[in-house]
Motif scaffolding. Structure first.
Motif, PDB file in Angstrom:
ATOM      1  N   UNK A   1      90.575  80.327-100.190  1.00 13.21           N
ATOM      2  CA  UNK A   1      89.428  81.151 -99.795  1.00 13.21           C
ATOM      3  C   UNK A   1      89.909  82.464 -99.162  1.00 13.21           C
ATOM      4  N   UNK A   2      89.340  83.562 -99.638  1.00 15.21           N
ATOM      5  CA  UNK A   2      89.733  84.886 -99.139  1.00 15.21           C
ATOM      6  C   UNK A   2      89.243  85.083 -97.710  1.00 15.21           C
ATOM      7  N   UNK A   3      89.877  86.002 -97.009  1.00 15.17           N
ATOM      8  CA  UNK A   3      89.426  86.375 -95.662  1.00 15.17           C
ATOM      9  C   UNK A   3      88.034  87.026 -95.744  1.00 15.17           C
ATOM     10  N   UNK A   4      87.694  87.522 -96.923  1.00 23.95           N
ATOM     11  CA  UNK A   4      86.402  88.208 -97.105  1.00 23.95           C
ATOM     12  C   UNK A   4      85.190  87.308 -96.852  1.00 23.95           C
ATOM     13  N   UNK A   5      85.393  86.020 -96.817  1.00 19.43           N
ATOM     14  CA  UNK A   5      84.284  85.100 -96.552  1.00 19.43           C
ATOM     15  C   UNK A   5      83.630  85.397 -95.191  1.00 19.43           C
ATOM     16  N   UNK A   6      84.398  86.034 -94.285  1.00 23.59           N
ATOM     17  CA  UNK A   6      83.877  86.340 -92.944  1.00 23.59           C
ATOM     18  C   UNK A   6      83.255  87.730 -92.845  1.00 23.59           C
TER      19      UNK A   6
END
Lengths: 265, 265
Positions: free
Chosen positions: B100-105
């Motif tokens: 999962x990418x950090x972009x999820x946040x």
């Protein structure tokens, strides 16, 4: 009579590859005399012969006929040919192959057997032969005991395994060794292409193997396939779309993981 | 300021599965305070909370808002949902997922990161966290350093890895861990059906992993596929004919071994 004395007329090794090399060195170390090393490549024969203080030849007709044991440690596909070309000898004739039945000797050599060291050998890598399981089979009980004792003087793990069981063992070994190693190779390639060091996953490789050894591998399974995490699986397949081989392997292995782990629960 | 003091308002762990459990215990051992364990299964939350002397809840709205760090250690597919449902907090929010990418946040939490321990965890099995590589990513450099220091207080191997590289690492880990473990499982099944003990191939599994660690796996390859020993391959396929999944895996992996090892020579 000590075991060495049962083979006091020496051992002939046919082959000079990985198995032949490691086995000859282990035999020499354990006190047996290697009488002759045969290889169709004279250079390879000489190289091994030097290490075990033995004669060598690339002519199968020049192999001495008076040794106590003949170990055919060549590629599985070459064994039949060696058996056909080897002249009649008094000693025991064995091969070291997982996939070849003892029947390969049937018509020609009465005193025959199999001496299968179940390990992956690379020439440049040292092996502690004491830890290598050796699977024994022989044409009669007396020979079987002789081979069992010989194996026991090299390794602490010796098993009597018939040709049928040995075939399964060999197939299982292909999965557990060659195929798992290929999974490492694919991982290596994926990391290489992304500029990430293979070192990062070395602890994972070690722990995965150790877990399978300490508990059943089925119970040790983790990851997206066993959870049937479709999002992750689809993303991975997308990343592999330029490599149809790896994509196929990913797809089939994931499916098989899910099936196996859910059927047995 | 010591690292523990940087997290003196405590750590909240969301999840109570394998990763959450091992990570929480390692954090507790290293001197950090686990403030609260959240799991949608209250029993699991309680069980972990007892081990790390923490509060616990199965209501995401009851999670305290004043902790320094929130570690989301749940299944990859559940992270998005947890991020959506977690109320706004002051502390850093991280997840532990490889895929999962950090972009999820991105939209919700400014102070965010990833804390990915690259290992296979089973709840019942002890892990030396000092040997587990931890891959760190953060939304800014200050946070990154904070997480790096936190990770370094648990493990001797800490790496800054961005989301793109982490994706490759996760895919490589699936091959090196889950898929190689499945190869062990198939081997286990083959031996089981033939009445041969899995113990016989344990030294082989160990040596195969150690060889791949000590040298490149590609160079370590042995067996019928890399030699293209068709006789053996055909015999093995025949033995697998009642299991179409394993037959397919055997066929594709063998082909892929031959291709990879010959292309790079």
């Amino acid at each position: 009579m000590s075991i060495e004395n049962q083979f006091q007329n020496g051992i002939v090794v046919l082959g000079a590859g990985n198995v032949a090399t490691h086995l000859s060195i282990a035999l020499k170390k354990a006190g047996y005399a290697i009488k002759c090393v045969y290889s169709k490549t004279i250079k390879a024969a000489k190289e091994l012969a030097l290490q075990v203080e033995s004669h060598y030849t690339d002519d199968i007709n020049h192999i001495p006929a008076d040794a106590d044991l003949y170990i055919i440690a060549v590629k599985d596909e070459t064994i039949q040919m060696i058996v056909e070309n080897l002249k009649l000898v008094c000693g025991i004739v064995v091969h070291t192959a997982g996939s070849i039945s003892i029947d390969v000797f049937k018509e020609k050599f009465q005193n025959c057997g199999v001496f299968y060291p179940l390990q992956t050998f690379s020439r440049s890598r040292k092996i502690d032969f004491g830890e290598v399981p050796i699977c024994i089979e022989a044409s009669n009980e007396e020979l079987e005991n002789k081979l069992f004792n010989l194996a026991s003087s090299l390794s602490k793990s010796v098993f009597k395994i018939d040709s049928e069981k040995r075939k399964s063992l060999h197939l299982a070994a292909v999965f557990a060794c060659n195929f798992s190693n290929h999974m490492y190779s694919i991982a290596h390639e994926i990391l290489n292409q992304s500029g990430v060091s293979f070192n990062l996953i070395k602890p994972l490789i070690k722990e995965t193997a150790q877990k399978a050894i300490d508990q059943e591998p089925l119970k040790a399974q983790t990851g997206p396939a066993v959870r049937n995490d479709e999002n992750v699986i689809l993303k991975h397949l997308e990343m592999l779309k330029n490599s149809s081989d790896y994509e196929k392997i990913y797809r089939f292995v994931s499916k098989s993981i899910y099936k196996l782990n859910n059927q047995e629960e």
